[in-house]
Scaffold this motif. Structure first.
Motif, PDB file in Angstrom:
ATOM      1  N   ILE A  36       0.826  -1.196   0.000  1.00 50.12           N
ATOM      2  CA  ILE A  36       0.000   0.000   0.000  1.00 50.12           C
ATOM      3  C   ILE A  36       0.867   1.256   0.000  1.00 50.12           C
ATOM      4  N   LEU A  37       0.273   2.329  -0.507  1.00 44.36           N
ATOM      5  CA  LEU A  37       0.883   3.652  -0.473  1.00 44.36           C
ATOM      6  C   LEU A  37      -0.045   4.567   0.306  1.00 44.36           C
ATOM      7  N   ASP A  38       0.420   5.041   1.459  1.00 44.89           N
ATOM      8  CA  ASP A  38      -0.407   5.916   2.303  1.00 44.89           C
ATOM      9  C   ASP A  38       0.530   6.663   3.253  1.00 44.89           C
ATOM     10  N   PRO A  39       0.268   7.957   3.481  1.00 41.53           N
ATOM     11  CA  PRO A  39       1.162   8.716   4.365  1.00 41.53           C
ATOM     12  C   PRO A  39       1.043   8.371   5.841  1.00 41.53           C
ATOM     13  N   ASP A  50       1.694  -6.512   3.012  1.00 39.20           N
ATOM     14  CA  ASP A  50       3.041  -7.088   3.101  1.00 39.20           C
ATOM     15  C   ASP A  50       4.095  -6.003   3.203  1.00 39.20           C
ATOM     16  N   TRP A  51       3.798  -4.840   2.625  1.00 36.65           N
ATOM     17  CA  TRP A  51       4.705  -3.704   2.752  1.00 36.65           C
ATOM     18  C   TRP A  51       3.912  -2.416   2.599  1.00 36.65           C
ATOM     19  N   HIS A  52       4.499  -1.335   3.101  1.00 37.07           N
ATOM     20  CA  HIS A  52       3.795  -0.062   3.184  1.00 37.07           C
ATOM     21  C   HIS A  52       4.752   1.067   2.803  1.00 37.07           C
ATOM     22  N   LEU A  53       4.456   1.727   1.684  1.00 37.89           N
ATOM     23  CA  LEU A  53       5.219   2.912   1.296  1.00 37.89           C
ATOM     24  C   LEU A  53       4.586   4.122   1.982  1.00 37.89           C
ATOM     25  N   ARG A  54       5.324   4.758   2.871  1.00 34.91           N
ATOM     26  CA  ARG A  54       4.786   5.900   3.611  1.00 34.91           C
ATOM     27  C   ARG A  54       5.215   7.186   2.917  1.00 34.91           C
ATOM     28  N   ALA A  55       4.299   7.769   2.176  1.00 36.56           N
ATOM     29  CA  ALA A  55       4.594   8.996   1.418  1.00 36.56           C
ATOM     30  C   ALA A  55       3.296   9.735   1.165  1.00 36.56           C
ATOM     31  N   GLU A  56       3.401  11.031   0.980  1.00 37.35           N
ATOM     32  CA  GLU A  56       2.234  11.838   0.661  1.00 37.35           C
ATOM     33  C   GLU A  56       1.714  11.458  -0.731  1.00 37.35           C
ATOM     34  N   LEU A  57       0.422  11.619  -0.940  1.00 38.53           N
ATOM     35  CA  LEU A  57      -0.183  11.210  -2.203  1.00 38.53           C
ATOM     36  C   LEU A  57      -0.014  12.228  -3.309  1.00 38.53           C
ATOM     37  N   GLU A  58       0.836  13.237  -3.082  1.00 37.06           N
ATOM     38  CA  GLU A  58       1.255  14.148  -4.154  1.00 37.06           C
ATOM     39  C   GLU A  58       2.676  13.833  -4.610  1.00 37.06           C
ATOM     40  N   ASN A  59       3.282  12.799  -4.031  1.00 37.07           N
ATOM     41  CA  ASN A  59       4.673  12.438  -4.298  1.00 37.07           C
ATOM     42  C   ASN A  59       4.736  11.507  -5.511  1.00 37.07           C
ATOM     43  N   MET A  64       5.634   5.922  -8.577  1.00 36.94           N
ATOM     44  CA  MET A  64       6.453   5.101  -9.463  1.00 36.94           C
ATOM     45  C   MET A  64       7.088   3.945  -8.703  1.00 36.94           C
ATOM     46  N   ASP A  65       7.464   4.190  -7.457  1.00 36.95           N
ATOM     47  CA  ASP A  65       8.000   3.109  -6.621  1.00 36.95           C
ATOM     48  C   ASP A  65       6.933   2.029  -6.409  1.00 36.95           C
ATOM     49  N   LEU A  66       5.687   2.472  -6.160  1.00 33.13           N
ATOM     50  CA  LEU A  66       4.590   1.517  -5.995  1.00 33.13           C
ATOM     51  C   LEU A  66       4.419   0.687  -7.259  1.00 33.13           C
ATOM     52  N   ALA A  67       4.456   1.351  -8.412  1.00 32.61           N
ATOM     53  CA  ALA A  67       4.282   0.651  -9.681  1.00 32.61           C
ATOM     54  C   ALA A  67       5.390  -0.366  -9.919  1.00 32.61           C
ATOM     55  N   MET A  68       6.622   0.014  -9.620  1.00 33.17           N
ATOM     56  CA  MET A  68       7.758  -0.871  -9.877  1.00 33.17           C
ATOM     57  C   MET A  68       7.766  -2.093  -8.954  1.00 33.17           C
ATOM     58  N   ALA A  79      -7.515  11.032  -3.703  1.00 34.32           N
ATOM     59  CA  ALA A  79      -6.665  12.100  -3.156  1.00 34.32           C
ATOM     60  C   ALA A  79      -5.275  12.144  -3.782  1.00 34.32           C
ATOM     61  N   PHE A  80      -5.206  12.007  -5.100  1.00 33.05           N
ATOM     62  CA  PHE A  80      -3.919  12.120  -5.794  1.00 33.05           C
ATOM     63  C   PHE A  80      -4.169  12.575  -7.220  1.00 33.05           C
ATOM     64  N   PRO A  81      -3.199  13.196  -7.847  1.00 34.11           N
ATOM     65  CA  PRO A  81      -3.381  13.684  -9.223  1.00 34.11           C
ATOM     66  C   PRO A  81      -3.662  12.541 -10.196  1.00 34.11           C
ATOM     67  N   SER A  82      -4.691  12.694 -11.004  1.00 31.66           N
ATOM     68  CA  SER A  82      -5.076  11.619 -11.922  1.00 31.66           C
ATOM     69  C   SER A  82      -3.986  11.314 -12.946  1.00 31.66           C
ATOM     70  N   ARG A  83      -3.128  12.292 -13.245  1.00 35.67           N
ATOM     71  CA  ARG A  83      -2.066  12.052 -14.233  1.00 35.67           C
ATOM     72  C   ARG A  83      -1.092  10.976 -13.757  1.00 35.67           C
ATOM     73  N   PHE A  84      -1.032  10.725 -12.438  1.00 37.18           N
ATOM     74  CA  PHE A  84      -0.146   9.682 -11.927  1.00 37.18           C
ATOM     75  C   PHE A  84      -0.557   8.305 -12.450  1.00 37.18           C
TER      76      PHE A  84
END
Length: 372
Positions: A36-39, A50-59, A64-68, A79-84
């Motif tokens: 998951i990706l959540d601040p 299984d793992w948690h990326l702690r980052a703001e949803l404008e980052n 890209m780290d989540l995707a990889m 709550a994040f830019p649709s272009r992501f």
């Protein structure tokens, strides 16, 4: 088989709230790993992942780290830019897509889309200045509702204007950016339908559900909705028309106002599984969350949308813990779902309970006595 993301693969989820938590449970049942990706380090889905990326949803780099690190990515928040989404799609499938997210985030874009598919919406106007409001109310009238054009929350933040003397007070609200002014719909019920689109584009539904809000936040749902067969049919027609015109796979939702006269006004498109359907985890062999996981990973979906009996679902907040724990010990037929809320997370959600019932009115009265 070529588009099937097989068990053992990793599902990345943008957002870590209660919807992400239930999605993670469904993914685990099918043998997937979940990131998951959540601040919020203590978000509700963190302990299930299984793992948690702690980052703001404008980052953007975090996305890209989540995707990889994932074999497929889904989102449970706007709550994040649709272009992501398009950026991530260069590396990994994002079956919900950017179109659905954009339509959910931008109210003017959403209203233009709804108008194009000829569904009923309340009269509205684009608002940038106080003068825009003064001009718009000559046709929209009072009361009316001022909403931010861009939204990323499921909370119903808005400002109701009851007369000309309140227009100047909207200046602070306008500092958030472009807004939409909507005519007030004197509704009898707020309805929601959860829509599933599978890997082949087939559309199915969970039952039309009533929603109730408390302090502008979703609080309670009743299924099936207490509406006429004609209104139910129209709500499903609207949901199908909208879903078929948007390119996505997974689960989305459509909210609408129902009036005493039988009219329906579409209020909002929700780009992901809706909290009003948490009850499906208790009342179905295939929950909303199971359906979403299967749709985005390419499983076939066997559909059974029938409820054996009506039900009432209610969110549980931290300040309701004592009463809820008491009821858990004396109500064996109630289904309690707790979220491991350790008190450090920013959310007030503690869980939800689902009550199968033969008398909805009596159950609502009992819950009101217990929690109000």
């Amino acid at each position: 088989m070529a588009n099937w993301i097989q068990p053992g693969s990793t599902i990345g989820i943008v957002g870590g709230g209660s919807v992400a938590r239930l999605l993670a449970f469904s993914a685990k049942k099918l043998g997937y790993k979940v990131g998951i990706l959540d601040p919020d380090p203590y978000c509700l889905a963190s302990s299930i992942s299984d793992w948690h990326l702690r980052a703001e949803l404008e980052n953007e780099q975090a996305f890209m780290d989540l995707a990889m690190q994932s074999d497929v990515v889904m989102y449970e928040t706007e709550a994040f830019p649709s272009r992501f989404v398009n950026e991530m799609k260069r590396a990994v499938p994002v079956p919900q897509g950017e179109e659905l997210l954009s339509a959910s985030q931008d109210k003017m874009l959403q209203k233009a889309f709804l108008d194009s598919v000829r569904v009923n919406i309340a009269p509205f106007a684009t608002i940038v200045t106080i003068d825009d409001i003064k001009e718009a109310v000559t046709s929209i009238g009072f009361p009316c509702v001022l909403k931010a054009n861009n939204t990323n929350e499921r909370f119903k933040k808005h400002k109701i204007l009851y007369g000309e003397e309140e227009i100047e007070s909207a200046e602070t609200f306008l500092k958030h950016g472009t807004c939409v002014l909507e005519a007030w719909v004197p509704f009898d019920k707020e309805l929601c339908v959860s829509i599933v689109k599978d890997k082949n584009g087939a559309v199915s539904f969970f039952p039309v559900t009533e929603m109730k809000y408390k302090n502008d936040e979703f609080y309670q749902s009743i299924a099936p909705a207490r509406i006429s067969p004609e209104m139910e049919k129209e709500m499903l027609r609207i949901g199908k028309v909208i879903a078929e015109q948007i390119n996505f796979k997974g689960v989305m939702a459509v909210e609408a106002f129902a009036t005493d006269s039988g009219a329906l006004y579409v209020n909002e498109i929700v780009a992901h599984p809706h909290r009003a359907f948490h009850y499906t985890s208790n009342m179905y062999n295939l929950s909303q969350y199971d359906a979403h996981i299967k749709a985005v990973t390419g499983w076939p979906i066997e559909w059974n949308e029938e409820l054996n009996q009506p039900m009432v679902m209610q969110s549980i907040t931290k300040d309701e813990e004592k009463e809820t724990f008491t009821q858990a010990q004396i109500k064996p037929h109630w289904h309690f779902n707790f979220y491991e809320n350790n008190g450090e997370t920013v959310t007030t959600e503690m869980g939800h309970l689902t009550i199968p019932t033969s008398d909805v009115k009596e159950t609502l009265s009992l819950l009101s006595d217990l929690y109000n």
